[in-house]
Write an enzyme that holds these catalytic residues in place. Structure first.
Site, PDB file in Angstrom:
ATOM      1  N   GLY A  81      54.649  -5.427  42.746  1.00 51.26           N
ATOM      2  CA  GLY A  81      55.987  -5.504  43.508  1.00 51.26           C
ATOM      3  C   GLY A  81      55.821  -5.356  45.004  1.00 51.26           C
ATOM      4  O   GLY A  81      55.208  -4.896  45.220  1.00 51.26           O
ATOM      5  N   ARG A 145      51.970 -10.948  39.606  1.00 49.01           N
ATOM      6  CA  ARG A 145      51.709  -9.769  38.708  1.00 49.01           C
ATOM      7  C   ARG A 145      50.404  -9.819  37.476  1.00 49.01           C
ATOM      8  O   ARG A 145      50.082  -9.068  37.009  1.00 49.01           O
ATOM      9  CB  ARG A 145      52.901  -8.977  37.814  1.00 49.01           C
ATOM     10  N   ASP A 176      47.540  -0.102  38.908  1.00 50.78           N
ATOM     11  CA  ASP A 176      46.696  -1.157  38.120  1.00 50.78           C
ATOM     12  C   ASP A 176      45.853  -2.062  39.004  1.00 50.78           C
ATOM     13  O   ASP A 176      45.107  -2.404  38.615  1.00 50.78           O
ATOM     14  CB  ASP A 176      47.872  -1.835  37.340  1.00 50.78           C
ATOM     15  N   LYS A 202      49.558   0.637  47.703  1.00 49.04           N
ATOM     16  CA  LYS A 202      51.010   0.179  47.770  1.00 49.04           C
ATOM     17  C   LYS A 202      51.905   0.115  46.579  1.00 49.04           C
ATOM     18  O   LYS A 202      51.445   0.282  45.585  1.00 49.04           O
ATOM     19  CB  LYS A 202      50.915  -1.482  48.006  1.00 49.04           C
ATOM     20  N   THR A 203      52.933   0.788  46.828  1.00 49.59           N
ATOM     21  CA  THR A 203      54.058   0.797  45.819  1.00 49.59           C
ATOM     22  C   THR A 203      55.333   1.627  46.357  1.00 49.59           C
ATOM     23  O   THR A 203      55.004   2.810  46.794  1.00 49.59           O
ATOM     24  CB  THR A 203      53.662   1.184  44.240  1.00 49.59           C
ATOM     25  N   ASP A 205      57.060   2.940  44.530  1.00 54.37           N
ATOM     26  CA  ASP A 205      57.231   3.931  43.467  1.00 54.37           C
ATOM     27  C   ASP A 205      56.746   5.224  43.943  1.00 54.37           C
ATOM     28  O   ASP A 205      57.060   6.331  43.338  1.00 54.37           O
ATOM     29  CB  ASP A 205      56.637   3.581  42.119  1.00 54.37           C
TER      30      ASP A 205
END
Ligand code: FBP
Length: 596
Positions: A81, A145, A176, A202-203, A205
């Protein structure tokens, strides 16, 4: 894209750097710490990562480094993402590589990890990178992804790396993707391939963090963007005094985004999935909890409010978790049979026969529109796509029914009118905050230093992030240090452990102390839009989560705002007393508008 005034101004912004990265390249060397251990399952992981397990963490320090001018060929991948700051990681990496040797090359793999598998790439040139500096999005090369997992995908990646004579691949991704980076690094070393692999955390979230990675990039900008919107809605709610707003925010599993937004905006309710799971709260109990607060506010004549809901909530409610797990398994094994069913009625009848009794009962409690969302296409890993389940609408329906029942019993005398919102994509490509611009540039530049020093299987790391950027500590963390074994698709797999919200952690405890007060007494704070130019306390603050977790050096917040600031000019924070570099410790694991 046509250039906006802000975009033009952001092109000239010079990211602030940790002091060590501003040194002449020839004066930056690496200092090794002690050999590291994975967080668990050391024996199993040692066997899987024969060549890359247990390497020392490294910190960049002043010292002679003769290898910095090496001619390099490096590839970079944006994975998963979008997160604000990805372009600056590439900018930092590009500038480092070119500073080392102007003839070195950086290639961007197109469309995520599949670009490496399929050998699709572009060369990153000065002209290309200059059009993306300090901008949001991953559009410079695109993301994807695809996981590089199968022997065929790994063989194809080896082939591309050999053909392109790559010295290194940098993978910008979440837990992941970085697990994949670790596996790829091991495969490359085992196959005597010179290509090193470096990961970047990175994320949006925020769930790729531990004692050595303080935060993943993008979390700062995304939460500030959502908080701006939530604050505006709070002010609207408090002005009109007639609506309840149910706001779902992204976070695939962990509730860090919801928690940070709550700390920033002080809503009436914020659900935290991890707490709901720990307390084994059913949907009914969650509904009762919300309805009770609505009734208490109505008793004060306040028929309005704001509720923050983490995206991943349904997977943490025990009965829904069971339903989702059974549906995922059924869809994997009996997809062909399921896909032949004519309509929702036929699907419901079929599920009645194929699900366990409790799972079927949970399915039947769902309104048809929402139940259909549980049956939509799975993601590439066979999981339900939680961002497509409208939990916010589900809760409005359940709460509405509950309040009607309470009204009949005389326990509620208010009026309930609700709107639902979902904030996710709005924040993933925003112009990175100064924090994310600076942090990402430093992460990219650090990746270059790791490469030029011949390291592989490392995550670029920049720490001490609540201090002024000059005092940030740059280095690298072996990816295996953050790993353990987990059950995935029926077998034990090595993975980087996801950091969920810790219920005994300081950010949750801070929220827990205040939430009862915020529930009934209107206590909204309106953070406003991200500011890029101005005094430090307005435009250079990290997230509340980071400040609460790590503490804030006093000198990092200037008492008086500087007189002037202009685009491209750095607002120098007062120098904080030199902090001793925290030694990396073993990582501790720490988620349509409808008017009713
Ligand atoms: P990453 O973990 O890859 O950074 O992505 C996180 C996220 O933004 C989640 O918050 C959200 O659930 C998911 O991506 C949405 O995915 P998609 O972009 O495929 O719709």
């Amino acid at each position: 894209m046509t250039l906006s005034a802000l975009q033009a101004a952001r092109y000239t912004y010079q990211p602030k750097m940790p002091a060590i990265l501003s040194e002449k390249l020839a004066n930056i060397k690496i200092e090794e710490g002690k050999p590291t251990q994975s967080i668990a399952n050391q024996d199993e992981l040692k066997k899987i990562f024969k060549n890359t397990y247990g390497k020392p963490s490294v910190t960049f320090v002043k010292g002679k480094n003769p290898s910095v001018n090496k001619l390099l060929r490096v590839g970079v991948i944006l994975s998963g993402g979008q997160a604000p700051g990805g372009h600056n990681v590439i900018a930092g990496l590009f500038d480092g590589i070119k500073k080392g040797n102007a003839a070195s090359k950086l290639y961007g793999f197109l469309g995520g990890p599949s670009g490496l598998v399929e050998g699709k790439y572009v060369e990153i040139t000065n002209k290309l990178i200059d059009a993306y500096r300090n901008t949001g999005g991953f559009d410079i090369i695109g993301s994807g992804r695809t996981k590089i997992e199968t022997p065929q995908q790994i063989a194809a990646s080896v082939e591309t790396a050999k053909k392109m004579k790559l010295d290194a691949v940098v993978i910008i991704g979440g837990d992941d993707s970085n697990t994949n980076a670790a596996l790829l690094a091991e495969h490359f070393v085992a196959g005597n391939l010179k290509t090193q692999v470096i990961g970047i955390p990175k994320t949006i979230d925020g769930d790729l963090k531990n004692n050595v990675i303080e935060t993943s990039f993008g979390f700062d900008t995304a939460t500030k963007t959502y908080s701006e919107l939530i604050g505006n809605i709070e002010r609207d709610a408090n002005s009109a005094k007639k609506y309840w707003h149910f706001i779902k925010v992204m976070g695939r599993s962990a509730s860090h985004i919801a928690l940070e937004c709550a700390l920033q905006t002080q809503p009436n309710i914020c659900l935290i999935s991890e707490e709901i799971e720990a307390k084994k709260m059913t949907l009914r109990q969650i509904t009762d909890y919300i309805a009770d607060i609505i009734a208490r506010r109505a008793a004060n004549n306040e028929n309005f409010g704001v509720i923050i809901i983490p995206e991943g909530l349904v997977e943490f409610v025990p009965e829904m978790k069971k339903l989702i797990a059974e549906l995922n398994d059924l869809m994997a094994v009996k997809a062909a049979e399921f896909n032949k069913l004519a309509d929702f009625n036929a699907q419901s009848a079929w599920l009645g026969k194929n699900l366990s009794k409790p799972a079927a009962a949970a399915f039947n409690t769902l309104p048809a529109d929402i139940a259909k969302q549980f049956l939509m296409d799975r993601d590439p890993h066979g999981n339900v796509q939680v961002s497509r389940i409208e939990t916010e609408k589900l809760l409005i329906t359940l709460v509405d029914a509950k309040l009607k029942a309470m009204k009949k019993g005389g326990k509620y005398k208010g009026s309930f009118s609700a709107y639902n919102h979902f904030f996710g994509y709005e924040g993933r490509c925003a112009f990175p905050s100064n924090f994310d611009s600076d942090y990402c540039y430093a992460l990219g530049f650090s990746a270059f230093i790791l490469i030029v020093n011949g390291l592989t299987g490392y995550l670029s790391s920049v720490r001490n992030l609540t201090a002024p950027a000059k005092e940030w500590i740059a280095g690298g963390i072996p990816l295996t240090m953050m790993m353990n074994m987990e059950q995935r698709h029926g077998s034990q797999k090595p993975v980087i452990r996801k950091a969920l919200v810790e219920l005994d952690g300081k950010p949750f405890k801070t929220f827990e102390k205040k939430r009862e007060e915020w529930a009934v007494k209107t206590s909204y704070t309106v953070p406003g839009a991200i500011q890029y130019y101005g005094p430090d306390e307005v435009c250079n603050q990290p997230t509340k989560t980071l400040i609460i977790e790590r503490g804030m050096p006093k000198a990092a917040v200037p008492k008086k705002a500087p007189a002037k600031d202009a685009p491209g000019k750095q607002t120098a924070a007062k120098k904080a007393p030199a902090k001793t570099a925290a030694k990396p410790a073993a990582p501790k694991n720490s988620a349509a508008k409808t008017k009713k």
